[in-house]
Design a protein around this motif. Structure first.
Motif, PDB file in Angstrom:
ATOM      1  N   GLU A  81      11.223  21.258  59.877  1.00 35.73           N
ATOM      2  CA  GLU A  81      12.309  20.288  59.859  1.00 35.73           C
ATOM      3  C   GLU A  81      12.192  19.427  58.595  1.00 35.73           C
ATOM      4  O   GLU A  81      11.126  18.931  58.257  1.00 35.73           O
ATOM      5  CB  GLU A  81      12.243  19.394  61.092  1.00 35.73           C
ATOM      6  N   GLY A  82      13.301  19.289  57.878  1.00 42.68           N
ATOM      7  CA  GLY A  82      13.335  18.416  56.712  1.00 42.68           C
ATOM      8  C   GLY A  82      12.808  19.007  55.424  1.00 42.68           C
ATOM      9  O   GLY A  82      12.674  18.294  54.426  1.00 42.68           O
ATOM     10  N   GLU A  83      12.533  20.292  55.388  1.00 49.47           N
ATOM     11  CA  GLU A  83      12.056  20.890  54.147  1.00 49.47           C
ATOM     12  C   GLU A  83      13.193  21.592  53.410  1.00 49.47           C
ATOM     13  O   GLU A  83      14.231  21.919  53.973  1.00 49.47           O
ATOM     14  CB  GLU A  83      10.911  21.874  54.404  1.00 49.47           C
ATOM     15  N   ILE A  84      12.975  21.805  52.107  1.00 48.21           N
ATOM     16  CA  ILE A  84      13.839  22.688  51.318  1.00 48.21           C
ATOM     17  C   ILE A  84      13.024  23.941  51.025  1.00 48.21           C
ATOM     18  O   ILE A  84      11.998  23.877  50.346  1.00 48.21           O
ATOM     19  CB  ILE A  84      14.286  22.031  50.002  1.00 48.21           C
ATOM     20  N   LEU A  85      13.486  25.049  51.555  1.00 50.92           N
ATOM     21  CA  LEU A  85      12.814  26.331  51.376  1.00 50.92           C
ATOM     22  C   LEU A  85      13.680  27.224  50.518  1.00 50.92           C
ATOM     23  O   LEU A  85      14.857  27.443  50.821  1.00 50.92           O
ATOM     24  CB  LEU A  85      12.570  26.993  52.736  1.00 50.92           C
ATOM     25  N   ALA A  86      13.126  27.736  49.435  1.00 48.21           N
ATOM     26  CA  ALA A  86      13.839  28.669  48.567  1.00 48.21           C
ATOM     27  C   ALA A  86      13.301  30.077  48.788  1.00 48.21           C
ATOM     28  O   ALA A  86      12.083  30.281  48.835  1.00 48.21           O
ATOM     29  CB  ALA A  86      13.681  28.275  47.105  1.00 48.21           C
ATOM     30  N   LEU A  87      14.210  31.023  48.917  1.00 49.90           N
ATOM     31  CA  LEU A  87      13.847  32.433  49.039  1.00 49.90           C
ATOM     32  C   LEU A  87      14.366  33.172  47.824  1.00 49.90           C
ATOM     33  O   LEU A  87      15.565  33.161  47.542  1.00 49.90           O
ATOM     34  CB  LEU A  87      14.441  33.026  50.315  1.00 49.90           C
ATOM     35  N   VAL A  88      13.456  33.787  47.083  1.00 47.19           N
ATOM     36  CA  VAL A  88      13.822  34.513  45.879  1.00 47.19           C
ATOM     37  C   VAL A  88      13.507  35.989  46.075  1.00 47.19           C
ATOM     38  O   VAL A  88      12.783  36.375  46.991  1.00 47.19           O
ATOM     39  CB  VAL A  88      13.081  33.962  44.639  1.00 47.19           C
ATOM     40  N   GLY A  89      14.060  36.793  45.175  1.00 46.86           N
ATOM     41  CA  GLY A  89      13.827  38.226  45.251  1.00 46.86           C
ATOM     42  C   GLY A  89      15.028  38.972  44.715  1.00 46.86           C
ATOM     43  O   GLY A  89      16.103  38.401  44.540  1.00 46.86           O
ATOM     44  N   PRO A  90      14.885  40.261  44.452  1.00 45.98           N
ATOM     45  CA  PRO A  90      15.997  41.059  43.899  1.00 45.98           C
ATOM     46  C   PRO A  90      17.087  41.281  44.922  1.00 45.98           C
ATOM     47  O   PRO A  90      16.918  41.032  46.118  1.00 45.98           O
ATOM     48  CB  PRO A  90      15.313  42.376  43.519  1.00 45.98           C
ATOM     49  N   SER A  91      18.224  41.768  44.454  1.00 47.10           N
ATOM     50  CA  SER A  91      19.314  42.125  45.364  1.00 47.10           C
ATOM     51  C   SER A  91      18.844  43.210  46.325  1.00 47.10           C
ATOM     52  O   SER A  91      18.076  44.102  45.953  1.00 47.10           O
ATOM     53  CB  SER A  91      20.521  42.636  44.569  1.00 47.10           C
ATOM     54  N   GLY A  92      19.304  43.108  47.567  1.00 47.47           N
ATOM     55  CA  GLY A  92      18.913  44.089  48.564  1.00 47.47           C
ATOM     56  C   GLY A  92      17.585  43.814  49.220  1.00 47.47           C
ATOM     57  O   GLY A  92      17.093  44.648  50.003  1.00 47.47           O
ATOM     58  N   ALA A  93      17.010  42.630  48.969  1.00 50.07           N
ATOM     59  CA  ALA A  93      15.703  42.312  49.541  1.00 50.07           C
ATOM     60  C   ALA A  93      15.794  41.822  50.977  1.00 50.07           C
ATOM     61  O   ALA A  93      14.771  41.677  51.647  1.00 50.07           O
ATOM     62  CB  ALA A  93      14.991  41.260  48.682  1.00 50.07           C
ATOM     63  N   GLY A  94      17.014  41.539  51.450  1.00 45.69           N
ATOM     64  CA  GLY A  94      17.173  41.071  52.827  1.00 45.69           C
ATOM     65  C   GLY A  94      17.407  39.581  52.953  1.00 45.69           C
ATOM     66  O   GLY A  94      17.496  39.049  54.063  1.00 45.69           O
ATOM     67  N   LYS A  95      17.560  38.884  51.831  1.00 47.13           N
ATOM     68  CA  LYS A  95      17.688  37.422  51.856  1.00 47.13           C
ATOM     69  C   LYS A  95      18.961  36.971  52.571  1.00 47.13           C
ATOM     70  O   LYS A  95      18.922  36.089  53.425  1.00 47.13           O
ATOM     71  CB  LYS A  95      17.661  36.867  50.422  1.00 47.13           C
ATOM     72  N   SER A  96      20.085  37.569  52.220  1.00 46.47           N
ATOM     73  CA  SER A  96      21.350  37.167  52.837  1.00 46.47           C
ATOM     74  C   SER A  96      21.403  37.553  54.307  1.00 46.47           C
ATOM     75  O   SER A  96      21.972  36.832  55.133  1.00 46.47           O
ATOM     76  CB  SER A  96      22.529  37.778  52.077  1.00 46.47           C
ATOM     77  N   THR A  97      20.824  38.684  54.658  1.00 42.26           N
ATOM     78  CA  THR A  97      20.754  39.077  56.066  1.00 42.26           C
ATOM     79  C   THR A  97      19.957  38.062  56.860  1.00 42.26           C
ATOM     80  O   THR A  97      20.341  37.679  57.973  1.00 42.26           O
ATOM     81  CB  THR A  97      20.129  40.473  56.205  1.00 42.26           C
ATOM     82  N   LEU A  98      18.864  37.598  56.290  1.00 39.50           N
ATOM     83  CA  LEU A  98      18.062  36.570  56.955  1.00 39.50           C
ATOM     84  C   LEU A  98      18.880  35.304  57.168  1.00 39.50           C
ATOM     85  O   LEU A  98      18.836  34.699  58.247  1.00 39.50           O
ATOM     86  CB  LEU A  98      16.806  36.268  56.131  1.00 39.50           C
ATOM     87  N   LEU A  99      19.669  34.900  56.174  1.00 43.84           N
ATOM     88  CA  LEU A  99      20.500  33.703  56.337  1.00 43.84           C
ATOM     89  C   LEU A  99      21.521  33.888  57.449  1.00 43.84           C
ATOM     90  O   LEU A  99      21.776  32.956  58.224  1.00 43.84           O
ATOM     91  CB  LEU A  99      21.223  33.361  55.027  1.00 43.84           C
ATOM     92  N   ARG A 100      22.120  35.053  57.538  1.00 45.91           N
ATOM     93  CA  ARG A 100      23.110  35.288  58.589  1.00 45.91           C
ATOM     94  C   ARG A 100      22.474  35.230  59.974  1.00 45.91           C
ATOM     95  O   ARG A 100      23.092  34.768  60.941  1.00 45.91           O
ATOM     96  CB  ARG A 100      23.817  36.634  58.376  1.00 45.91           C
ATOM     97  N   ILE A 101      21.244  35.668  60.072  1.00 49.42           N
ATOM     98  CA  ILE A 101      20.527  35.570  61.346  1.00 49.42           C
ATOM     99  C   ILE A 101      20.182  34.121  61.651  1.00 49.42           C
ATOM    100  O   ILE A 101      20.304  33.659  62.794  1.00 49.42           O
ATOM    101  CB  ILE A 101      19.271  36.471  61.315  1.00 49.42           C
ATOM    102  N   LEU A 102      19.776  33.365  60.626  1.00 45.65           N
ATOM    103  CA  LEU A 102      19.469  31.947  60.834  1.00 45.65           C
ATOM    104  C   LEU A 102      20.710  31.165  61.241  1.00 45.65           C
ATOM    105  O   LEU A 102      20.608  30.134  61.921  1.00 45.65           O
ATOM    106  CB  LEU A 102      18.854  31.342  59.568  1.00 45.65           C
ATOM    107  N   ASN A 103      21.886  31.629  60.829  1.00 45.30           N
ATOM    108  CA  ASN A 103      23.124  30.934  61.190  1.00 45.30           C
ATOM    109  C   ASN A 103      23.760  31.521  62.452  1.00 45.30           C
ATOM    110  O   ASN A 103      24.902  31.196  62.780  1.00 45.30           O
ATOM    111  CB  ASN A 103      24.134  31.007  60.035  1.00 45.30           C
ATOM    112  N   PHE A 104      23.027  32.383  63.137  1.00 48.90           N
ATOM    113  CA  PHE A 104      23.477  32.964  64.402  1.00 48.90           C
ATOM    114  C   PHE A 104      24.733  33.823  64.239  1.00 48.90           C
ATOM    115  O   PHE A 104      25.451  34.076  65.207  1.00 48.90           O
ATOM    116  CB  PHE A 104      23.728  31.869  65.458  1.00 48.90           C
ATOM    117  N   LEU A 105      24.990  34.263  63.013  1.00 46.30           N
ATOM    118  CA  LEU A 105      26.120  35.152  62.765  1.00 46.30           C
ATOM    119  C   LEU A 105      25.757  36.600  63.058  1.00 46.30           C
ATOM    120  O   LEU A 105      26.632  37.435  63.285  1.00 46.30           O
ATOM    121  CB  LEU A 105      26.586  35.029  61.310  1.00 46.30           C
TER     122      LEU A 105
END
Length: 240
Positions: free
Chosen positions: A28-52
């Motif tokens: 709670e209250g942190e800023i977390l940055a996720l880096v990596g190349p395209s196709g690494a799963g970053k956007s999929t992880l965000l969609r799961i975190l947003n319950f989409l």
């Protein structure tokens, strides 16, 4: 307290595993940055975190409550909002775009908050301008305003400044940091820009092939990486 705890979370599309996170805690209250190349799963992880999206396997716990697509409280879903790389705006005015989320939630007393946010993001003079007349940076600022007017507990940013000019990048980063400091909003940032992660994140993590390779306090992540792949990535080498 952790906002999110993920355990053995997997997600596949057409039989291909695109996300395979053994464990992840977001404080709670942190800023977390996720880096990596395209196709690494970053956007999929965000969609799961947003319950989409719902994972195929594993468990997601949000503020102590396990996520279940069928019974998860709407009030908790509404605490998490996302700003995507390509904002989908209505053809209406800037102000109406920012207002739409409040109207959908039945809130009618947000005018003061809306004007304050427009001012903060340098959009006050464009309040009555149609969205189609805006530049790319202005559109992204409208998308950010539309998200934060909802007073989220968690703000997910999916490449929010990709292809923007330095002025818009700086303003969006500044507002994200101020919201975190002033209101304790948890921010998860997906970015290809390692310099952006260095500037604003408390912790940074590298994702490759759907997995989290390493996650650490940002200074340690960039200056003393523990994994050879992280070291190669922060050096600017091609890592897949």
């Amino acid at each position: 307290m952790d906002m999110f705890t993920l355990s053995r979370v997997k997600k596949s599309y057409a039989g291909r595993i695109v996300l395979d996170v053994e464990s992840l805690s977001i404080a709670e209250g942190e800023i977390l940055a996720l880096v990596g190349p395209s196709g690494a799963g970053k956007s999929t992880l965000l969609r799961i975190l947003n319950f989409l999206e719902t994972p195929d396997q594993g468990e997601i716990v949000y503020r102590g409550t396990p996520f279940s697509e069928k019974v998860f409280p709407l009030e908790m879903r509404r605490e998490v909002t996302t700003v995507f790389q390509r904002p989908a705006l209505l053809t209406n005015s800037v102000e109406k775009n920012v207002t739409i989320g409040l109207r959908l939630r039945g809130e009618t007393d947000g005018r003061k908050r809306i004007h304050s946010i427009l001012e903060r993001l340098g959009l006050a003079k464009l309040a009555h301008a149609p969205a189609y007349s805006l530049s790319g940076g202005e559109m992204q600022r409208v998308a950010l305003a539309r998200a934060i007017v909802l007073n989220p507990r968690v703000l997910l940013l999916d490449e929010p400044t990709a292809n923007l000019d330095p002025y818009n990048i700086g303003l969006i980063e500044q507002v994200a940091v101020e919201l975190n400091r002033e209101h304790g909003i948890t921010v998860v940032l997906v970015t290809h820009n390692i310099f952006q992660a260095k500037r604003i994140a408390h912790r940074s993590g590298l994702m490759l092939s759907g997995k989290i390779v390493e996650i650490a306090p940002t200074q340690n992540f960039f200056n003393h990486p523990q994994d050879e792949r992280t070291l190669a990535f922060v050096r600017g080498e091609m890592v897949y």
